[in-house]
Design an enzyme around this catalytic site. Structure first.
Site, PDB file in Angstrom:
ATOM      1  N   PHE A 228       6.002   9.078   1.574  1.00  0.00           N
ATOM      2  CA  PHE A 228       5.775   9.379   3.128  1.00  0.00           C
ATOM      3  C   PHE A 228       6.816  10.704   3.341  1.00  0.00           C
ATOM      4  CE2 PHE A 228       5.717   4.670   3.219  1.00  0.00           C
ATOM      5  CZ  PHE A 228       4.234   4.561   3.686  1.00  0.00           C
ATOM      6  N   SER A 251      -0.218  10.596   1.717  1.00  0.00           N
ATOM      7  CA  SER A 251      -1.706  10.409   2.100  1.00  0.00           C
ATOM      8  C   SER A 251      -2.429  11.648   2.553  1.00  0.00           C
ATOM      9  CB  SER A 251      -1.997   9.194   2.996  1.00  0.00           C
ATOM     10  OG  SER A 251      -1.776   9.203   4.050  1.00  0.00           O
ATOM     11  N   CYS A 338      10.800   4.156  12.271  1.00  0.00           N
ATOM     12  CA  CYS A 338      11.001   5.056  13.476  1.00  0.00           C
ATOM     13  C   CYS A 338      10.138   4.279  14.658  1.00  0.00           C
ATOM     14  CB  CYS A 338      10.605   6.641  13.187  1.00  0.00           C
ATOM     15  SG  CYS A 338       8.756   6.604  12.619  1.00  0.00           S
TER      16      CYS A 338
END
Ligand code: SAH
Length: 394
Positions: A228, A251, A338
């Protein structure tokens, strides 16, 4: 003040008297005629006491209080609050030759509910999360340019995706003061292209600065997977820290392009770095068991609302379980959440379940949180959102 009034039901002023800045719709007895979404209103207790002034909004949080008592909310009001926010950042030494990216305003944490301002060099990126802040954007932008040290020259407004959809404000992203300036910002001596025109959030995740700096200290000689990666923040710190190799995965193709151009900006064509546009679970499925001994997992918020909590916790467990299965012995895992709706304890429990499932020996080395330029108003614990663990996996 001549603001229209919102009268509270009996006893409903209690949380406000303890400085929690939200009025929930269920606490309201009556609303003056003609009050519209985004208006400034005065909040009055059942017994007539003037509690504070704030922005009205249609929804479960009906008013966000900006000032306790009866204070006028105008450009000077915003200037005073911004100046106070800036003096905190100055005391944190975030404005240096080798660092010009930081959060100037963190909503309730800077007593400005509904407002986020990030600084990248001489550009401020302003983000409204409430209709009231949307209507106040020009006053706030003007106030920003009045800050000392010539801090802000350009103000980019970026609220297309953060305002409540139902309010139909049709906010357009764009410069409301100044114009395009260099979009290269510096964090702890590393340089980043900040894509405030199209990027996520305000273009960059300033909230991981301290955690990236910690990662740098673990990186020497390690094989790093930055999962990520978005703009690649953790990757450059790992490279500067002397990592043997760094693989960045996201992605989004656009994120991978940003990561690659940022690596070039700092390290040129460095063969230690490779980037892959692929889904996290797919990538981890074909990763070998000893490929990496330092893994970062910093996924997007799995739970945007309380209703998604259960699935989010399953998501964190599954993701972390994959990392525990794959990380080499003696490996270090930096794992984050988060999601504001997920508490520190819930996140830790999800990671615990993942560790237990893998049957590896796991120890907690560090417990991480958001940095000081994302302060938490002690009366508004909802402002705490980022949590992370650094784990040693035997
Ligand atoms: N660690 C980054 C911020 C991560 S933001 C930093 O320090 O700046 C979350 C990122 O996850 C986004 O870039 C998003 O494109 C990516 N993402 C979302 N879903 C994903 C998935 N299923 N697999 C891989 N990446 C994904």
């Amino acid at each position: 003040m001549e603001y229209k009034k919102i009268i509270l039901r009996k006893g409903k002023e209690e949380s406000l008297l303890r400085f929690h800045p939200w009025v929930f719709s269920g606490a309201i007895a009556s609303i003056d005629e003609g009050v519209e979404e985004g208006d400034l209103v005065s909040v009055i207790a059942h017994d007539g006491r003037h509690i504070g002034n704030g922005h009205f909004q249609i929804g479960s949080i009906a008013v966000r209080i900006l000032a306790w008592g009866d204070k006028e909310i105008d450009e000077d009001f915003y200037f005073d609050r911004l100046l106070a926010a800036y003096s905190v950042r100055k005391s944190l030494h975030l404005l240096r030759d080798d660092n010009n990216a930081f959060r100037l305003v963190h909503g309730e944490g800077d007593f400005l509910p509904g407002l986020v301002v990030d600084i990248y060099g001489s550009t401020a990126v302003l983000q409204a999360h409430s209709p009231g802040m949307h209507f106040a954007r020009q006053a706030i932008a003007n106030a920003l340019t009045r800050l000392p040290d010539g801090l802000v020259k350009n103000v980019y407004y970026k609220s297309e995706t953060t305002l409540p959809y139902k309010a139909q404000l049709d906010a357009e992203n764009g410069y409301i003061i100044g114009a395009y300036d260099t979009n290269v910002a510096t964090e702890n001596g590393l340089r980043f292209h900040v894509d405030w025109l199209k990027g996520q959030k305000t273009g960059f995740f300033v909230d991981q600065r301290e955690n990236r700096a910690l990662l740098e200290r673990f990186a020497r000689g390690r094989k790093v997977l930055n999962m990520f990666c978005y703009t690649g923040g953790f990757s450059f710190y790992a490279m500067r820290g002397g990592a043997e190799l760094v693989h960045s995965v996201d992605s989004s193709e656009k994120a991978i392009q940003l990561t690659v151009s940022n690596v070039e900006l700092n390290f040129g064509d460095d063969p230690r770095h490779k980037a892959f546009a692929e889904d996290a679970f797919k990538y981890l499925a074909h990763t070998g068991n000893n490929d990496y001994d330092l893994i970062i997992l910093d996924p997007p918020a799995f739970a945007k609302h309380k209703s998604a909590l259960k699935n989010a916790l399953i998501g964190y467990r599954k993701l972390n379980a994959r990392a525990f299965e794959k990380i080499a012995p003696g490996g270090i895992l930096f794992t984050f959440s988060c999601s504001q709706a997920v508490s520190k304890e819930q996140f830790r429990l999800a990671v615990f379940s993942a560790a237990a499932q893998s049957r590896r020996k796991v120890r907690i080395l560090h417990q991480l949180t958001q940095p000081a330029d994302h302060p938490i108003n002690i009366y508004h614990p909802e402002g705490e959102y980022l949590k992370g663990l650094v784990l040693y996996v035997e």
